[in-house]
Design an enzyme around this catalytic site. Structure first.
Site, PDB file in Angstrom:
ATOM      1  N   ASN A  12       0.864  -1.180   0.000  1.00  0.00           N
ATOM      2  CA  ASN A  12       0.000   0.000   0.000  1.00  0.00           C
ATOM      3  C   ASN A  12       0.903   1.233   0.000  1.00  0.00           C
ATOM      4  O   ASN A  12       1.495   1.560   1.022  1.00  0.00           O
ATOM      5  CB  ASN A  12      -0.892  -0.023   1.252  1.00  0.00           C
ATOM      6  CG  ASN A  12      -1.725   1.237   1.380  1.00  0.00           C
ATOM      7  OD1 ASN A  12      -1.829   2.029   0.438  1.00  0.00           O
ATOM      8  ND2 ASN A  12      -2.314   1.428   2.556  1.00  0.00           N
ATOM      9  N   LYS A  14       0.059   4.301  -0.349  1.00  0.00           N
ATOM     10  CA  LYS A  14      -0.577   5.497   0.235  1.00  0.00           C
ATOM     11  C   LYS A  14      -0.347   6.691  -0.702  1.00  0.00           C
ATOM     12  O   LYS A  14      -0.450   6.552  -1.915  1.00  0.00           O
ATOM     13  CB  LYS A  14      -0.055   5.716   1.650  1.00  0.00           C
ATOM     14  CG  LYS A  14      -0.138   4.425   2.468  1.00  0.00           C
ATOM     15  CD  LYS A  14       0.170   4.581   3.917  1.00  0.00           C
ATOM     16  CE  LYS A  14       0.013   3.219   4.615  1.00  0.00           C
ATOM     17  NZ  LYS A  14       0.182   3.274   6.043  1.00  0.00           N
ATOM     18  N   HIS A  99      -9.370   1.073   4.910  1.00  0.00           N
ATOM     19  CA  HIS A  99      -8.069   1.325   5.538  1.00  0.00           C
ATOM     20  C   HIS A  99      -8.231   2.330   6.676  1.00  0.00           C
ATOM     21  O   HIS A  99      -9.015   3.280   6.575  1.00  0.00           O
ATOM     22  CB  HIS A  99      -7.060   1.853   4.507  1.00  0.00           C
ATOM     23  CG  HIS A  99      -5.664   1.851   5.059  1.00  0.00           C
ATOM     24  ND1 HIS A  99      -5.202   2.868   5.858  1.00  0.00           N
ATOM     25  CD2 HIS A  99      -4.668   0.935   4.978  1.00  0.00           C
ATOM     26  CE1 HIS A  99      -3.962   2.574   6.232  1.00  0.00           C
ATOM     27  NE2 HIS A  99      -3.617   1.413   5.701  1.00  0.00           N
ATOM     28  N   GLU A 101      -6.527   4.734   7.668  1.00  0.00           N
ATOM     29  CA  GLU A 101      -6.284   6.154   7.335  1.00  0.00           C
ATOM     30  C   GLU A 101      -7.490   6.765   6.632  1.00  0.00           C
ATOM     31  O   GLU A 101      -7.779   7.955   6.794  1.00  0.00           O
ATOM     32  CB  GLU A 101      -5.008   6.281   6.486  1.00  0.00           C
ATOM     33  CG  GLU A 101      -3.763   6.087   7.354  1.00  0.00           C
ATOM     34  CD  GLU A 101      -2.549   5.556   6.620  1.00  0.00           C
ATOM     35  OE1 GLU A 101      -2.508   5.608   5.381  1.00  0.00           O
ATOM     36  OE2 GLU A 101      -1.624   5.062   7.307  1.00  0.00           O
ATOM     37  N   GLU A 171      -5.136  -4.986  10.479  1.00  0.00           N
ATOM     38  CA  GLU A 171      -4.084  -3.975  10.660  1.00  0.00           C
ATOM     39  C   GLU A 171      -4.347  -3.204  11.950  1.00  0.00           C
ATOM     40  O   GLU A 171      -5.172  -2.289  11.973  1.00  0.00           O
ATOM     41  CB  GLU A 171      -4.092  -2.988   9.493  1.00  0.00           C
ATOM     42  CG  GLU A 171      -3.813  -3.630   8.149  1.00  0.00           C
ATOM     43  CD  GLU A 171      -3.316  -2.599   7.149  1.00  0.00           C
ATOM     44  OE1 GLU A 171      -2.173  -2.721   6.703  1.00  0.00           O
ATOM     45  OE2 GLU A 171      -4.073  -1.656   6.834  1.00  0.00           O
ATOM     46  N   GLY A 177       2.680   2.378  10.531  1.00  0.00           N
ATOM     47  CA  GLY A 177       3.610   3.488  10.374  1.00  0.00           C
ATOM     48  C   GLY A 177       4.311   3.888  11.660  1.00  0.00           C
ATOM     49  O   GLY A 177       4.947   4.938  11.733  1.00  0.00           O
ATOM     50  N   SER A 216       3.703  -2.023  10.114  1.00  0.00           N
ATOM     51  CA  SER A 216       5.162  -2.025  10.308  1.00  0.00           C
ATOM     52  C   SER A 216       5.814  -3.365   9.932  1.00  0.00           C
ATOM     53  O   SER A 216       6.772  -3.805  10.577  1.00  0.00           O
ATOM     54  CB  SER A 216       5.525  -1.610  11.737  1.00  0.00           C
ATOM     55  OG  SER A 216       5.114  -0.264  11.968  1.00  0.00           O
ATOM     56  N   GLY A 237       3.046  -0.954   4.102  1.00  0.00           N
ATOM     57  CA  GLY A 237       3.119   0.442   3.702  1.00  0.00           C
ATOM     58  C   GLY A 237       4.566   0.864   3.483  1.00  0.00           C
ATOM     59  O   GLY A 237       5.162   0.629   2.431  1.00  0.00           O
TER      60      GLY A 237
HETATM   61  P1  PGA Z   1       3.043   0.391   7.433  1.00  0.00           P
HETATM   62  O1  PGA Z   1       1.564   0.561   6.806  1.00  0.00           O
HETATM   63  O2  PGA Z   1       3.597  -0.878   6.858  1.00  0.00           O
HETATM   64  O3  PGA Z   1       3.799   1.615   6.990  1.00  0.00           O
HETATM   65  O4  PGA Z   1       2.874   0.300   8.902  1.00  0.00           O
HETATM   66  C1  PGA Z   1       0.720  -0.547   6.641  1.00  0.00           C
HETATM   67  C2  PGA Z   1      -0.613  -0.107   6.090  1.00  0.00           C
HETATM   68  O5  PGA Z   1      -1.101   0.961   6.471  1.00  0.00           O
HETATM   69  O6  PGA Z   1      -1.218  -0.821   5.263  1.00  0.00           O
END
Ligand code: PGA
Length: 254
Positions: A12, A14, A99, A101, A171, A177, A216, A237
């Site tokens: 992803n 983003k 998601h 976000e 998630e 993140g 992460s 991400g």
């Molecule tokens: P991240 O994001 O790997 O940067 O933690 C994962 C995601 O939001 O799908």
């Protein structure tokens, strides 16, 4: 009997990698990634980069891609919206919904997520339904309730046949993140909760459903996470933005 679950490695991006960076990424990633018949690799670039991604992977049908979000409506006066029906013409075959976000920054509710799943399915796209709890929800003992509610409400508008076409991503919001990853045991526990909930839902094939872990994930922890019970792949991400790092993740578990 359920089909064996094929692992999925999903990236992803983003709001990173515009069309120019997308072409450069694929130019570096594709030669490093040996096609796998035992796993699916899919990237979710920003919508504006989908044509660039499609052009860059034109000789590599094993590199699949999808859209990060679609509008709840079919079409019309929704400035900046992307209709699911517009997506397949780019060559994309997947779509994310729910998601964290999107939920946090854009106010997507569980009902919105359900409508987006309907739109994605109408367009023939393969949806990934993302669910996960905040730290506060986890610490107050509401992990199971939150996951159950998110799944129940998102599935509500889907008929039985459509429900069997979903992929899921667990998630935990506190791991996205942040560099803080769920332990393999935490991931296994949450995936079991998701699978149990699917077993209660009409039309879902709980044992056959692919459930990804996200939050992460990086080359250093991918093997341990993939080895956790019920973890069928990852949604990545930050560590998917670098071609070497993403290639190393996509080679895991082989
Ligand atoms: P991240 O994001 O790997 O940067 O933690 C994962 C995601 O939001 O799908």
């Amino acid at each position: 009997m359920s089909q064996p679950r094929t692992p999925v490695f999903a990236a992803n991006w983003k709001m990173c990698h515009g069309p120019v960076e997308t072409g450069a990424f694929v130019g570096r990633f594709a030669p490093r990634h040996v096609r796998r018949d035992d796993a699916t690799v899919v990237v979710f670039p920003p919508a504006i980069s989908l044509p660039a991604f499609a052009a860059a992977v034109s000789g590599r049908p094993d590199l699949e891609f999808g859209v990060q979000d679609v509008h709840t409506e079919v079409k019309g006066a929704h400035t900046s919206g992307i209709a699911a029906a517009m997506v397949p013409a780019t060559g994309a075959t997947w779509g994310l919904a729910g998601h964290s976000e999107r939920r946090r920054e854009f106010g997507d509710t569980d009902a919105d997520v359900g409508r987006k799943l309907v739109r994605l399915l109408e367009a023939g796209l393969r949806p990934v339904l993302c669910v996960g709890e905040t730290l506060e929800e986890r610490e107050s003992g509401r992990l199971e309730t939150v996951l159950h509610t998110q799944i129940r409400e998102a599935l509500r508008p889907l008929d039985r046949e459509d429900r069997s076409r979903l992929v899921y991503a667990y998630e935990p919001v506190w791991a996205i993140g942040t560099g803080r990853t769920a332990s393999p045991d935490d991931a296994a526990e949450a995936h079991a909760i998701v699978r149990d909930r699917l077993a209660q839902a009409d039309g879902c094939d709980a044992e056959g459903s692919v459930i990804l872990y996200g939050g992460s994930v990086k080359p250093a922890n991918i093997e341990a996470l993939l080895a956790a019970s019920g973890v069928d792949g990852v949604l990545v991400g930050g560590a998917s933005l670098d071609p070497e790092s993403w290639a190393s993740i996509c080679a895991a578990g082989g």
